[in-house]
Enzyme design. Sequence first.
Site, PDB file in Angstrom:
ATOM      1  N   THR A 126      26.344 -11.180 -64.672  1.00 44.43           N
ATOM      2  CA  THR A 126      26.112 -10.116 -65.640  1.00 44.43           C
ATOM      3  C   THR A 126      26.844  -8.834 -65.253  1.00 44.43           C
ATOM      4  OG1 THR A 126      24.367  -8.637 -66.447  1.00 44.43           O
ATOM      5  CG2 THR A 126      23.972  -9.657 -64.332  1.00 44.43           C
ATOM      6  N   ASP A 127      27.115  -8.002 -66.260  1.00 44.97           N
ATOM      7  CA  ASP A 127      27.710  -6.689 -65.969  1.00 44.97           C
ATOM      8  C   ASP A 127      26.710  -5.754 -65.291  1.00 44.97           C
ATOM      9  OD1 ASP A 127      26.056  -6.188 -68.152  1.00 44.97           O
ATOM     10  OD2 ASP A 127      27.585  -5.219 -69.387  1.00 44.97           O
ATOM     11  N   GLU A 128      25.406  -6.117 -65.319  1.00 47.71           N
ATOM     12  CA  GLU A 128      24.384  -5.225 -64.751  1.00 47.71           C
ATOM     13  C   GLU A 128      24.519  -5.065 -63.244  1.00 47.71           C
ATOM     14  OE1 GLU A 128      20.406  -5.423 -66.022  1.00 47.71           O
ATOM     15  OE2 GLU A 128      20.917  -5.878 -68.090  1.00 47.71           O
ATOM     16  N   TYR A 153      16.085  -7.472 -61.259  1.00 46.62           N
ATOM     17  CA  TYR A 153      16.891  -8.521 -61.898  1.00 46.62           C
ATOM     18  C   TYR A 153      18.343  -8.442 -61.443  1.00 46.62           C
ATOM     19  CZ  TYR A 153      20.035 -10.502 -65.406  1.00 46.62           C
ATOM     20  OH  TYR A 153      21.068 -11.166 -66.025  1.00 46.62           O
ATOM     21  N   LYS A 157      20.676 -10.963 -59.196  1.00 44.23           N
ATOM     22  CA  LYS A 157      21.935 -11.543 -59.697  1.00 44.23           C
ATOM     23  C   LYS A 157      23.088 -11.175 -58.754  1.00 44.23           C
ATOM     24  CE  LYS A 157      22.799 -13.573 -62.940  1.00 44.23           C
ATOM     25  NZ  LYS A 157      22.771 -15.054 -63.212  1.00 44.23           N
TER      26      LYS A 157
HETATM   27  P1  NAD Z   1      17.267 -17.257 -70.603  1.00 48.71           P
HETATM   28  O1  NAD Z   1      16.173 -16.529 -69.895  1.00 48.71           O
HETATM   29  O2  NAD Z   1      17.256 -17.323 -72.080  1.00 48.71           O
HETATM   30  O3  NAD Z   1      17.322 -18.766 -70.075  1.00 48.71           O
HETATM   31  C1  NAD Z   1      17.198 -19.106 -68.734  1.00 48.71           C
HETATM   32  C2  NAD Z   1      17.025 -20.618 -68.655  1.00 48.71           C
HETATM   33  O4  NAD Z   1      16.959 -20.978 -67.267  1.00 48.71           O
HETATM   34  C3  NAD Z   1      15.731 -21.113 -69.297  1.00 48.71           C
HETATM   35  O5  NAD Z   1      15.981 -22.271 -70.048  1.00 48.71           O
HETATM   36  C4  NAD Z   1      14.817 -21.418 -68.128  1.00 48.71           C
HETATM   37  O6  NAD Z   1      13.878 -22.442 -68.381  1.00 48.71           O
HETATM   38  C5  NAD Z   1      15.836 -21.832 -67.065  1.00 48.71           C
HETATM   39  N1  NAD Z   1      15.338 -21.614 -65.707  1.00 48.71           N
HETATM   40  C6  NAD Z   1      14.755 -20.487 -65.223  1.00 48.71           C
HETATM   41  N2  NAD Z   1      14.399 -20.674 -63.932  1.00 48.71           N
HETATM   42  C7  NAD Z   1      14.796 -21.931 -63.597  1.00 48.71           C
HETATM   43  C8  NAD Z   1      14.718 -22.697 -62.417  1.00 48.71           C
HETATM   44  N3  NAD Z   1      14.164 -22.198 -61.310  1.00 48.71           N
HETATM   45  N4  NAD Z   1      15.224 -23.942 -62.414  1.00 48.71           N
HETATM   46  C9  NAD Z   1      15.784 -24.463 -63.541  1.00 48.71           C
HETATM   47  N5  NAD Z   1      15.873 -23.778 -64.707  1.00 48.71           N
HETATM   48  C10 NAD Z   1      15.384 -22.533 -64.736  1.00 48.71           C
HETATM   49  O7  NAD Z   1      18.606 -16.627 -70.035  1.00 48.71           O
HETATM   50  P2  NAD Z   1      19.976 -16.321 -70.797  1.00 48.71           P
HETATM   51  O8  NAD Z   1      19.858 -15.030 -71.499  1.00 48.71           O
HETATM   52  O9  NAD Z   1      20.409 -17.522 -71.527  1.00 48.71           O
HETATM   53  O10 NAD Z   1      20.927 -16.087 -69.540  1.00 48.71           O
HETATM   54  C11 NAD Z   1      21.588 -17.185 -68.925  1.00 48.71           C
HETATM   55  C12 NAD Z   1      22.423 -16.681 -67.766  1.00 48.71           C
HETATM   56  O11 NAD Z   1      23.358 -15.726 -68.225  1.00 48.71           O
HETATM   57  C13 NAD Z   1      21.607 -15.973 -66.680  1.00 48.71           C
HETATM   58  O12 NAD Z   1      22.149 -16.303 -65.440  1.00 48.71           O
HETATM   59  C14 NAD Z   1      21.814 -14.497 -66.976  1.00 48.71           C
HETATM   60  O13 NAD Z   1      21.703 -13.723 -65.804  1.00 48.71           O
HETATM   61  C15 NAD Z   1      23.230 -14.512 -67.505  1.00 48.71           C
HETATM   62  N6  NAD Z   1      23.581 -13.437 -68.449  1.00 48.71           N
HETATM   63  C16 NAD Z   1      22.810 -13.233 -69.553  1.00 48.71           C
HETATM   64  C17 NAD Z   1      23.198 -12.264 -70.468  1.00 48.71           C
HETATM   65  C18 NAD Z   1      22.408 -12.008 -71.731  1.00 48.71           C
HETATM   66  O14 NAD Z   1      22.712 -11.049 -72.441  1.00 48.71           O
HETATM   67  N7  NAD Z   1      21.411 -12.808 -72.062  1.00 48.71           N
HETATM   68  C19 NAD Z   1      24.348 -11.521 -70.244  1.00 48.71           C
HETATM   69  C20 NAD Z   1      25.095 -11.761 -69.081  1.00 48.71           C
HETATM   70  C21 NAD Z   1      24.715 -12.738 -68.203  1.00 48.71           C
HETATM   71  O1  DAU Z   2      24.082  -6.570 -69.670  1.00 46.47           O
HETATM   72  C1  DAU Z   2      23.776  -7.933 -69.593  1.00 46.47           C
HETATM   73  C2  DAU Z   2      22.283  -8.119 -69.566  1.00 46.47           C
HETATM   74  O2  DAU Z   2      21.827  -7.889 -70.891  1.00 46.47           O
HETATM   75  C3  DAU Z   2      21.841  -9.487 -69.077  1.00 46.47           C
HETATM   76  O3  DAU Z   2      22.232  -9.640 -67.745  1.00 46.47           O
HETATM   77  C4  DAU Z   2      20.321  -9.647 -69.191  1.00 46.47           C
HETATM   78  O4  DAU Z   2      19.945 -10.961 -68.833  1.00 46.47           O
HETATM   79  C5  DAU Z   2      19.930  -9.380 -70.635  1.00 46.47           C
HETATM   80  O5  DAU Z   2      18.529  -9.442 -70.768  1.00 46.47           O
HETATM   81  C6  DAU Z   2      20.435  -8.014 -71.082  1.00 46.47           C
HETATM   82  O6  DAU Z   2      19.745  -6.957 -70.359  1.00 46.47           O
HETATM   83  P1  DAU Z   2      19.293  -5.604 -71.082  1.00 46.47           P
HETATM   84  O7  DAU Z   2      18.195  -5.011 -70.315  1.00 46.47           O
HETATM   85  O8  DAU Z   2      20.468  -4.749 -71.373  1.00 46.47           O
HETATM   86  O9  DAU Z   2      18.788  -6.235 -72.512  1.00 46.47           O
HETATM   87  P2  DAU Z   2      17.501  -5.888 -73.400  1.00 46.47           P
HETATM   88  O10 DAU Z   2      17.670  -6.597 -74.688  1.00 46.47           O
HETATM   89  O11 DAU Z   2      16.238  -6.080 -72.645  1.00 46.47           O
HETATM   90  O12 DAU Z   2      17.678  -4.330 -73.660  1.00 46.47           O
HETATM   91  C7  DAU Z   2      18.840  -3.830 -74.311  1.00 46.47           C
HETATM   92  C8  DAU Z   2      18.710  -2.315 -74.382  1.00 46.47           C
HETATM   93  O13 DAU Z   2      17.640  -2.000 -75.296  1.00 46.47           O
HETATM   94  C9  DAU Z   2      18.323  -1.663 -73.063  1.00 46.47           C
HETATM   95  O14 DAU Z   2      18.938  -0.383 -72.988  1.00 46.47           O
HETATM   96  C10 DAU Z   2      16.810  -1.497 -73.159  1.00 46.47           C
HETATM   97  C11 DAU Z   2      16.599  -1.273 -74.653  1.00 46.47           C
HETATM   98  N1  DAU Z   2      15.321  -1.782 -75.212  1.00 46.47           N
HETATM   99  C12 DAU Z   2      14.955  -3.065 -74.912  1.00 46.47           C
HETATM  100  C13 DAU Z   2      13.784  -3.597 -75.412  1.00 46.47           C
HETATM  101  C14 DAU Z   2      13.358  -5.000 -75.077  1.00 46.47           C
HETATM  102  C15 DAU Z   2      14.568  -0.992 -76.046  1.00 46.47           C
HETATM  103  O15 DAU Z   2      14.909   0.170 -76.336  1.00 46.47           O
HETATM  104  N2  DAU Z   2      13.406  -1.521 -76.551  1.00 46.47           N
HETATM  105  C16 DAU Z   2      12.971  -2.780 -76.261  1.00 46.47           C
HETATM  106  O16 DAU Z   2      11.878  -3.171 -76.736  1.00 46.47           O
END
Ligand code: NAD
Ligand code: DAU
Length: 340
Positions: A126-128, A153, A157
């Site tokens: 992630t970019d985080e 988190y 990561k």
């Molecule tokens: P998600 O939370 O929707 O899904 C995670 C999946 O992993 C689920 O199906 C869960 O059951 C499985 N899982 C969790 N713990 C596990 C374990 N111990 N063993 C096996 N499976 C397990 O997550 P996502 O949003 O799809 O993110 C996927 C990946 O991408 C993550 O590594 C996250 O850090 C990364 N990522 C997400 C975003 C985003 O915006 N969602 C952005 C950048 C990177």
């Molecule tokens: O940047 C990549 C990341 O993006 C991934 O690594 C994470 O897995 C993914 O969850 C996401 O993280 P964020 O914290 O940026 O996403 P989220 O949707 O939780 O929040 C997006 C923005 O909105 C953040 O600035 C917090 C804000 N927010 C979020 C929620 C859930 C609100 O203002 N209200 C809300 O209820």
Amino acid sequence: MTKQTLLVTGGAGFIGSNFVHYWMKKNPQDTIINLDALTYAGNRESLADLEGQQNHVFVEGNIIDRELVNKIMADVDTVVHFAAESHVDRSILNPDIFLETNVMGTQVLLDAALKNKVKRFHHISTDEVFGSLELGSSEKFNEHTPYDPRSPYSAAKAGSDHLVRAYGETYGLPFTLTNCSNNYGEYHFPEKLFPLAITNLIDGLKVPVYGDGLNVRDWLYVQDHCSAIDRVLTDGKDGETYLIGGLTKDISNLEVVKMILSLMNKSEAEIEFIADRKGHDRRYSVDWTKINRELGWEPSVDLEEGLRRTIAWYENNQAWWRPLKEQAKDFFKANYKKEN
Ligand code: NAD
Ligand code: DAU
């Protein structure tokens, strides 16, 4: 076409399930072993249309289970590692499981990949991990930005990213790594901003916006993330990192929520400003010129079009998200308290 076997971890989650669909459609000759623990975020319903397909083998199991991981890694060519605890707000309430899955779980996979001589370990990050940029600045994260994670988190990561690179340097494990910005789209658990906002509005509820709403994220349609991973798996160089993003200009949370309201014909009175997230990163911005220049990738869907598709999907797939919202009630109660 050469046939290969991929181990996809976390393939019942948001991005993982989109990736499994993407890959199986494009590479029907390949086999996918999908290892997922089915935590609250994993959902077999997101893979329902793949039931019965012989080249999709679903294994319910935990990446921390060394014996299981070793066993299923035996004939794997490529690992695509998505499995993680992914929600920042949950990591603030309960960090332990983030370290266990994101750090220790990744190490178990790396050991097994090494032992079984996989050809490529691709780590999804992630970019985080790069921390927070100043609001209003023109600075962007790139492949040389030092790590500065600020939530449990992102710290976990970052730990997993360091381990992947360490296994590459120390033991010669072939790897690639991508750091991606905020994804949105189909099968997104309705606790993250976009699906929470859309599903709340469908139900006539308000959209909770943290703090002043001026925080900035880079938004990428999930199918475009899948195509970027595809480019890296196909032509990415061993040991390289690529950043993936969707935008070129900043957009605040408030502006993006207003876009959603407008696309759903709702008024701005549906916004509810609430207490800020602890340690809330102010601004993310991703320079994705390396993957564009070296691998010819660029996003194909702009934010407005991606939002239209996403809103339509949530309107048409209420049976998918309603049980999930019900199941997340305790988390919502703990997270959306009136005071910090
Ligand atoms: P998600 O939370 O929707 O899904 C995670 C999946 O992993 C689920 O199906 C869960 O059951 C499985 N899982 C969790 N713990 C596990 C374990 N111990 N063993 C096996 N499976 C397990 O997550 P996502 O949003 O799809 O993110 C996927 C990946 O991408 C993550 O590594 C996250 O850090 C990364 N990522 C997400 C975003 C985003 O915006 N969602 C952005 C950048 C990177
Ligand atoms: O940047 C990549 C990341 O993006 C991934 O690594 C994470 O897995 C993914 O969850 C996401 O993280 P964020 O914290 O940026 O996403 P989220 O949707 O939780 O929040 C997006 C923005 O909105 C953040 O600035 C917090 C804000 N927010 C979020 C929620 C859930 C609100 O203002 N209200 C809300 O209820």
